[in-house]
Design a protein around this motif. Structure first.
Motif, mmCIF file in Angstrom:
data_model
loop_
_atom_site.group_PDB
_atom_site.id
_atom_site.type_symbol
_atom_site.label_atom_id
_atom_site.label_comp_id
_atom_site.label_asym_id
_atom_site.label_seq_id
_atom_site.Cartn_x
_atom_site.Cartn_y
_atom_site.Cartn_z
ATOM 1 N N LEU A 5 0.811 -1.214 0.000
ATOM 2 C CA LEU A 5 0.000 0.000 0.000
ATOM 3 C C LEU A 5 0.845 1.266 0.000
ATOM 4 N N LYS A 6 2.086 1.165 0.442
ATOM 5 C CA LYS A 6 2.956 2.330 0.527
ATOM 6 C C LYS A 6 3.849 2.492 -0.697
ATOM 7 N N GLU A 7 3.490 1.845 -1.793
ATOM 8 C CA GLU A 7 4.273 1.951 -3.024
ATOM 9 C C GLU A 7 4.249 3.400 -3.513
ATOM 10 N N GLU A 8 5.413 3.884 -3.910
ATOM 11 C CA GLU A 8 5.512 5.275 -4.361
ATOM 12 C C GLU A 8 4.718 5.493 -5.642
ATOM 13 N N GLU A 9 4.087 6.644 -5.708
ATOM 14 C CA GLU A 9 3.340 7.011 -6.900
ATOM 15 C C GLU A 9 4.323 7.449 -7.991
ATOM 16 N N TYR A 10 4.037 7.058 -9.223
ATOM 17 C CA TYR A 10 4.920 7.404 -10.346
ATOM 18 C C TYR A 10 4.842 8.904 -10.616
ATOM 19 N N ASP A 11 5.993 9.517 -10.769
ATOM 20 C CA ASP A 11 6.080 10.929 -11.134
ATOM 21 C C ASP A 11 7.217 11.076 -12.138
ATOM 22 N N VAL A 12 6.878 11.504 -13.333
ATOM 23 C CA VAL A 12 7.881 11.616 -14.391
ATOM 24 C C VAL A 12 8.990 12.591 -14.008
ATOM 25 N N ALA A 13 8.677 13.561 -13.167
ATOM 26 C CA ALA A 13 9.673 14.557 -12.758
ATOM 27 C C ALA A 13 10.819 13.933 -11.966
ATOM 28 N N ASP A 14 10.626 12.720 -11.457
ATOM 29 C CA ASP A 14 11.718 12.031 -10.753
ATOM 30 C C ASP A 14 12.886 11.733 -11.687
ATOM 31 N N TYR A 15 12.632 11.710 -12.978
ATOM 32 C CA TYR A 15 13.661 11.404 -13.971
ATOM 33 C C TYR A 15 14.270 12.663 -14.598
ATOM 34 N N TYR A 16 13.800 13.830 -14.169
ATOM 35 C CA TYR A 16 14.298 15.080 -14.721
ATOM 36 C C TYR A 16 15.643 15.455 -14.103
ATOM 37 N N LYS A 17 16.355 16.317 -14.808
ATOM 38 C CA LYS A 17 17.585 16.896 -14.274
ATOM 39 C C LYS A 17 17.252 17.763 -13.065
ATOM 40 N N GLU A 18 18.275 18.138 -12.334
ATOM 41 C CA GLU A 18 18.085 19.006 -11.169
ATOM 42 C C GLU A 18 18.290 20.474 -11.513
ATOM 43 N N TRP A 80 7.391 19.170 -26.600
ATOM 44 C CA TRP A 80 8.148 17.920 -26.749
ATOM 45 C C TRP A 80 9.638 18.153 -26.496
ATOM 46 N N VAL A 81 10.201 19.193 -27.084
ATOM 47 C CA VAL A 81 11.626 19.486 -26.909
ATOM 48 C C VAL A 81 11.924 19.827 -25.450
ATOM 49 N N THR A 82 11.063 20.609 -24.826
ATOM 50 C CA THR A 82 11.264 20.971 -23.420
ATOM 51 C C THR A 82 11.268 19.741 -22.538
ATOM 52 N N ARG A 83 10.291 18.877 -22.711
ATOM 53 C CA ARG A 83 10.224 17.666 -21.886
ATOM 54 C C ARG A 83 11.401 16.734 -22.177
ATOM 55 N N PHE A 84 11.793 16.626 -23.438
ATOM 56 C CA PHE A 84 12.921 15.765 -23.794
ATOM 57 C C PHE A 84 14.210 16.271 -23.151
ATOM 58 N N LEU A 85 14.444 17.580 -23.237
ATOM 59 C CA LEU A 85 15.656 18.154 -22.657
ATOM 60 C C LEU A 85 15.651 18.107 -21.134
ATOM 61 N N ALA A 86 14.471 18.002 -20.525
ATOM 62 C CA ALA A 86 14.384 17.966 -19.066
ATOM 63 C C ALA A 86 14.884 16.652 -18.483
ATOM 64 N N PHE A 87 14.862 15.579 -19.263
ATOM 65 C CA PHE A 87 15.275 14.275 -18.740
ATOM 66 C C PHE A 87 16.780 14.216 -18.510
ATOM 67 N N GLN A 88 17.156 13.643 -17.364
ATOM 68 C CA GLN A 88 18.566 13.423 -17.057
ATOM 69 C C GLN A 88 19.163 12.441 -18.061
ATOM 70 N N ASN A 89 18.525 11.291 -18.218
ATOM 71 C CA ASN A 89 18.937 10.279 -19.194
ATOM 72 C C ASN A 89 17.859 10.206 -20.262
ATOM 73 N N LYS A 90 18.230 10.464 -21.481
ATOM 74 C CA LYS A 90 17.249 10.520 -22.564
ATOM 75 C C LYS A 90 16.543 9.177 -22.753
ATOM 76 N N ARG A 91 17.173 8.087 -22.357
ATOM 77 C CA ARG A 91 16.561 6.765 -22.465
ATOM 78 C C ARG A 91 15.324 6.664 -21.567
ATOM 79 N N THR A 93 13.013 8.634 -21.377
ATOM 80 C CA THR A 93 11.809 9.109 -22.068
ATOM 81 C C THR A 93 10.931 7.946 -22.497
ATOM 82 N N LEU A 94 11.527 6.788 -22.685
ATOM 83 C CA LEU A 94 10.759 5.607 -23.080
ATOM 84 C C LEU A 94 9.992 4.990 -21.915
ATOM 85 N N ARG A 95 10.340 5.357 -20.699
ATOM 86 C CA ARG A 95 9.643 4.839 -19.510
ATOM 87 C C ARG A 95 8.290 5.493 -19.327
ATOM 88 N N ASP A 96 8.191 6.729 -19.714
ATOM 89 C CA ASP A 96 6.955 7.480 -19.499
ATOM 90 C C ASP A 96 5.951 7.112 -20.583
#
Length: 98
Positions: A5-18, A80-91, A93-96
């Motif tokens: 029940l305490k499983e973390e909720e998915y948030d795409v921002a977890d994969y973004y750069k800092e 699309w470009v903004t979200r793509f550039l926001a990812f730390q690892n471009k790979r 992007t396939l998770r989302d």
């Protein structure tokens, strides 16, 4: 059971750069709200275009149909470009799946 029940909720921002403008923009609630608004507006625009634009070729359509199509194209390309550039690892992007 409690662990499941305490499983973390998915948030795409977890994969973004800092750092950087792209991740900052992609994390902004305003960016997300504007994007959803433009998606809704685009759905309405598609209905208007289908109903009132008799041309099958965009270059033959009236100027306002062309402006509308180019606006949506440019906005979604920017998103699309903004979200793509926001990812730390471009790979990642396939998770989302959204």
């Amino acid at each position: 059971m409690a662990c499941a029940l305490k499983e973390e909720e998915y948030d795409v921002a977890d994969y973004y750069k800092e750092t950087g403008w792209a991740q900052q923009c992609a994390r902004m609630p305003l960016f997300q709200k504007v994007t959803l608004f433009v998606i809704s507006l685009n759905a309405l625009w598609i209905g208007i275009d289908v109903q009132y634009n008799p041309e099958s070729n965009l270059s033959d359509a009236e100027w306002y149909f062309q402006v509308g199509e180019y606006f949506f194209c440019m906005f979604f390309l920017f998103e699309w470009v903004t979200r793509f550039l926001a990812f730390q690892n471009k790979r990642d992007t396939l998770r989302d799946t959204w």
